[in-house]
Design a protein around this motif. Structure first.
Motif, mmCIF file in Angstrom:
data_model
loop_
_atom_site.group_PDB
_atom_site.id
_atom_site.type_symbol
_atom_site.label_atom_id
_atom_site.label_comp_id
_atom_site.label_asym_id
_atom_site.label_seq_id
_atom_site.Cartn_x
_atom_site.Cartn_y
_atom_site.Cartn_z
ATOM 1 N N LEU A 79 0.814 -1.213 0.000
ATOM 2 C CA LEU A 79 0.000 0.000 0.000
ATOM 3 C C LEU A 79 0.847 1.262 0.000
ATOM 4 O O LEU A 79 0.345 2.350 -0.281
ATOM 5 C CB LEU A 79 -0.924 -0.020 1.224
ATOM 6 N N LEU A 80 2.144 1.124 0.312
ATOM 7 C CA LEU A 80 3.007 2.293 0.459
ATOM 8 C C LEU A 80 3.912 2.493 -0.747
ATOM 9 O O LEU A 80 4.803 3.347 -0.718
ATOM 10 C CB LEU A 80 3.870 2.141 1.731
ATOM 11 N N ARG A 81 3.693 1.748 -1.816
ATOM 12 C CA ARG A 81 4.528 1.908 -2.999
ATOM 13 C C ARG A 81 4.036 3.071 -3.846
ATOM 14 O O ARG A 81 2.888 3.530 -3.703
ATOM 15 C CB ARG A 81 4.539 0.604 -3.805
ATOM 16 N N PRO A 82 4.871 3.583 -4.787
ATOM 17 C CA PRO A 82 4.448 4.699 -5.648
ATOM 18 C C PRO A 82 3.164 4.376 -6.400
ATOM 19 O O PRO A 82 2.942 3.252 -6.843
ATOM 20 C CB PRO A 82 5.633 4.852 -6.612
ATOM 21 N N GLY A 83 2.328 5.395 -6.532
ATOM 22 C CA GLY A 83 1.022 5.230 -7.154
ATOM 23 C C GLY A 83 -0.072 4.917 -6.158
ATOM 24 O O GLY A 83 -1.243 4.872 -6.528
ATOM 25 N N ARG A 84 0.316 4.689 -4.906
ATOM 26 C CA ARG A 84 -0.667 4.399 -3.859
ATOM 27 C C ARG A 84 -0.490 5.445 -2.755
ATOM 28 O O ARG A 84 -0.531 6.636 -3.043
ATOM 29 C CB ARG A 84 -0.481 2.964 -3.381
ATOM 30 N N LEU A 85 -0.265 5.029 -1.524
ATOM 31 C CA LEU A 85 0.046 6.009 -0.473
ATOM 32 C C LEU A 85 1.552 6.270 -0.498
ATOM 33 O O LEU A 85 2.302 5.859 0.380
ATOM 34 C CB LEU A 85 -0.405 5.479 0.894
ATOM 35 N N GLU A 86 1.988 6.943 -1.565
ATOM 36 C CA GLU A 86 3.412 7.017 -1.868
ATOM 37 C C GLU A 86 4.169 8.049 -1.037
ATOM 38 O O GLU A 86 5.388 7.966 -0.901
ATOM 39 C CB GLU A 86 3.607 7.324 -3.347
ATOM 40 N N ARG A 87 3.489 9.042 -0.504
ATOM 41 C CA ARG A 87 4.168 10.046 0.315
ATOM 42 C C ARG A 87 3.935 9.726 1.782
ATOM 43 O O ARG A 87 2.804 9.751 2.260
ATOM 44 C CB ARG A 87 3.631 11.448 -0.010
ATOM 45 N N LEU A 88 5.001 9.394 2.479
ATOM 46 C CA LEU A 88 4.915 9.121 3.918
ATOM 47 C C LEU A 88 5.362 10.366 4.670
ATOM 48 O O LEU A 88 6.493 10.845 4.485
ATOM 49 C CB LEU A 88 5.789 7.926 4.301
#
Length: 761
Positions: free
Chosen positions: A654-663
């Motif tokens: 879920l944390l890869r680019p295109g998803r929730l990419e900005r942490l």
């Protein structure tokens, strides 16, 4: 024997459950004294005589009061505190009711839909009534009809259906008769229903519709049945002259052109198709958000190609028995085939052809549509929920063409507002561009309700003015009460805060502005530069440091609709329901775009796959989330923001680019940040000169943002404990509050989160 009568004092009751539904609340002792049961009709006499439905008040309420809303008090000609004589009213079904209302409502609401909105209400000639359906009904079958009316009114009229008032021009009998499924309901100088119903009993469950015992009168029954009274004139096919012009439907030009070309070819140029050795199918599925003008588009196009329209309201068909519904369907199809060129317009088609468990009526409906299309007639079905429509209808011999009415963007909303305000005297300070920018998610019906509400506000301000105008302040006030139809189920009530109200966190606010606000506010700039905006952001940090408050501030800053969901709210023990909830959430987000979807406690919704012991439910939810975020169906003008205290528990996919990419790490506040938070929390608190917030912020090690706000609140309470007439909060009060508020940040958790943030850099 005379009916018992009591005189009570009218009390304005603001309860939302009863508002404008014809309900009066009475003490249980009053109900007993008048021999009334909940749901019984009552006669009310003030300066005028009207009727209502009795319902029990709370036992603690006064037995001398009659609780009623503003609509009933207006029909009585009384104010709050007036004297009302109340007595039981015999249950008499209304044979016919004629109403008048605003032109837009008359054009949009069919007589069948109007009858369901009035079902179970007592009507009196000269009264005002609302479209809000009667909710105080004990019969489950009738509640289903009322719920169908509620959904269709929202789809057809938008927000305006909740505030519109109609006038009872004529009723038979003239006073206190209940509207049933056999009541002939119609508009003044307009169409009326057939005198047919299938409910079998009245809304209270005690009166057999169409049976004897109606005071010697012959009840209105189904056409052609024994005992049926003379049927009223049936409107049949709508004349093209009654339809709106296409210039009144801005934003639908492309859809109108596509539908016009199809109908014109099928109705007037079939010889060309014959020479080419082909045919054309005139089955169309027209989908779009509720209130976007789908039915108006069909009527306008039909008028343009000189065709007639035969309307059918699918929820009414679904409310009938299968035999009665099939008979009504075949009659309508026969009218269309015999009086061509004509269009059979079926509104809210999912009611008769649902995707889940289609019944016998769906089979008959498919057969009727196929026969009509083969005969050269046009069948246009509209829906606000295309995913709920039986997919079999999309076969080539049925509804072969699908036309989608999109949600209007800012430019189209500006054009719609221009059309709606043509006859409205606007003040010089009115800026329609700004109104359009502040109405994301609004469809045409919502904008019409906004203009109408602004006009009401202007009228209240200028009752004695000779040349009243609608000012920008009226639109601003209207925006506070008119919500977009697409956000009717929103779970977040937004506060009037912006990022400027958030103390500290300057770097975090800058990152969120770029990642969340810019994609929602300036999508054209991203498109011009060929840049795909971030799809989502994950906020993580210790509890109480302002993650949820940041999202609320983002919503206030970005002029976007907000859908807020707690992580566990989407989880269900039933197989498939959690995934359905995820799909429904993102469908609503697309319809209401630009939208900010806030997933709080996202670690509970999307934990690392393969480790859960819930039978695979969360694994399927994660898969559904991934599909919605970067699947085949585009997610335009929608930004997803997740928040968690445990980022290591969130599935890495879920944390890869295109998803929730900005942490984005939301750190605990330092001394200067705590001082800013204290100032923000004390903005409305009268602090004495001896309170040094800068020094105080430096002393509060281990305090979160929530702890700082709690300290200011506790200091104000300390001042109240000292004196209820206190006017300021002093340093002594702050010192007294310090022992009561303890730091909540856990050093071990802070170290773990800081290490996680360092690894992600």
């Amino acid at each position: 024997m005379a009916e018992p009568e009591l005189t009570l004092t009218a009390s304005l009751r603001p309860a939302a459950l009863d508002a404008r539904r014809g309900v009066v609340r009475l003490h249980p002792e009053v109900l007993t004294a008048l021999a009334l049961r909940p749901g019984d009709p009552v006669r009310l006499a003030g300066r005028r005589v009207t009727a209502g439905i009795a319902a029990p008040a709370e036992p603690a309420a006064s037995a001398a009061l009659l609780h009623a809303d503003d609509l009933i008090l207006g029909n009585l000609g009384l104010r709050d505190g007036g004297q009302v004589r109340i007595s039981p009213l015999p249950v008499v079904p209304a044979r016919a009711v004629t109403l008048a209302g605003p032109v837009g409502i008359v054009a949009a609401v069919s007589p069948e839909m109007l009858r369901l909105a009035l079902l179970g209400k007592p009507v009196t000639t000269g009264d005002d009534v609302s479209l809000l359906p009667q909710d105080v009904l004990p019969d489950a079958a009738v509640r289903g009809l009322v719920e169908a009316a509620r959904r269709s009114l929202a789809n057809t009229v938008g927000y305006a259906w909740t505030s519109t008032l109609l006038t009872v021009v004529a009723a038979d009998p003239a006073a206190g008769a209940l509207v049933t499924m056999d009541t002939v309901v119609g508009w003044e100088h307009g169409p009326a229903t057939r005198g047919s119903g299938a409910a079998g009993q009245d809304p209270g469950g005690r009166l057999s519709v169409g049976a004897t015992g109606t005071g010697g009168r012959t009840p209105v029954g189904r056409p052609g049945e024994a005992g049926a009274g003379p049927a009223p004139a049936v409107p049949g096919l709508a004349e093209p002259a009654e339809a709106p012009g296409l210039d009144e439907l801005p934003g639908l030009r492309a859809q109108a052109e596509e539908l016009t070309e199809l109908l014109d070819l099928g109705f007037h140029h079939r010889e060309v198709l014959g020479r080419l050795g082909t045919t054309v199918s005139l089955g169309v599925l027209l989908s779009g958000p509720a209130g976007s003008g789908k039915s108006a588009l069909v009527r306008a196009v039909a008028a343009r190609v000189r065709a007639r329209v035969r309307p059918l309201w699918a929820p009414e068909l679904a409310a009938l028995t299968n035999d009665a519904a099939a008979r009504r369907l075949r009659e309508a199809a026969e009218e269309v085939r015999a009086d061509g060129p004509a269009v059979l317009l079926v509104t809210d088609v999912e009611a008769v052809a649902p995707a889940d468990e289609p019944g016998p009526l769906a089979t008959v409906f498919r057969q009727v549509v196929a026969e009509a299309v083969r005969a050269g007639a046009a069948v246009v079905c509209t829906t606000g929920r295309p995913e709920a429509v039986d997919p079999v209808l999309r076969t080539p011999d049925l509804l072969s063409l699908r036309i989608t009415v999109p949600l209007p963007d800012q430019a189209l909303r500006r054009e719609v507002l221009t059309v709606l305000t043509r006859q409205v005297p606007l003040a010089e300070d009115v800026r329609l561009d700004e109104v359009a920018a502040r109405t994301p998610g609004f469809v045409a019906a919502d904008l019409a309700a906004l203009v109408r509400e602004a006009g009401v506000r202007a009228a209240l301000r200028q009752k004695t003015a000779e040349t009243p105008t609608v000012a920008m302040a009226d639109f601003t006030a209207a925006l506070e009460v008119v919500r977009p139809t697409t956000m009717a189920e929103s779970t977040l009530e937004l506060a009037s805060v912006t990022l400027d109200d958030v103390g500290g966190l300057h770097e975090v606010k800058e990152t969120l502005t770029e990642s969340v606000l810019w994609p929602l506010t300036y999508p054209d700039t991203f498109a011009r530069l060929g840049v795909t905006p971030p799809r989502g952001v994950l906020l993580y940090g210790p509890p109480g440091c302002g993650k949820t408050y940041l999202v609320t501030a983002l919503a206030g800053s970005g002029r976007a609709n907000v859908l807020s969901v707690k992580g566990a709210e989407l989880l269900s023990k039933w197989v498939g329901e959690s995934e359905r909830a995820v799909r429904e959430l993102f469908r609503r987000a697309r319809e209401a775009a630009p939208t900010l979807v806030f997933l709080d406690e996202v670690d509970a919704l999307a934990p690392v796959r393969g480790q859960a012991t819930d039978g695979g439910t969360t694994d399927r939810v994660v898969a559904a989330l991934l599909t919605e975020l970067d699947g085949v169906e585009a997610l335009r003008n929608v930004v997803v923001v997740g928040a968690t205290n445990r980022p290591e528990l969130v599935d890495p996919a879920l944390l890869r680019p295109g998803r929730l990419e900005r942490l984005v790490y939301v750190p605990p506040p330092d001394g200067p940040a705590r001082a800013e938070i204290l100032r923000a929390a004390a903005r409305n608190v009268p602090l004495a000169d001896d309170v040094d917030l800068t020094a105080l912020g430096g002393e509060l090690d281990g305090f979160s943002a929530a702890d700082c706000a709690a300290l200011i609140r506790e200091a104000a309470l300390a001042a109240m404990r000292e004196s209820l007439t206190a006017t300021t909060v002093t340093a002594a009060h702050v010192a007294a509050a310090r022992p009561r508020v303890h730091p909540s940040l856990d050093p071990a958790q802070l170290a773990a989160l800081a290490a996680y943030a360092a690894d992600r850099r």
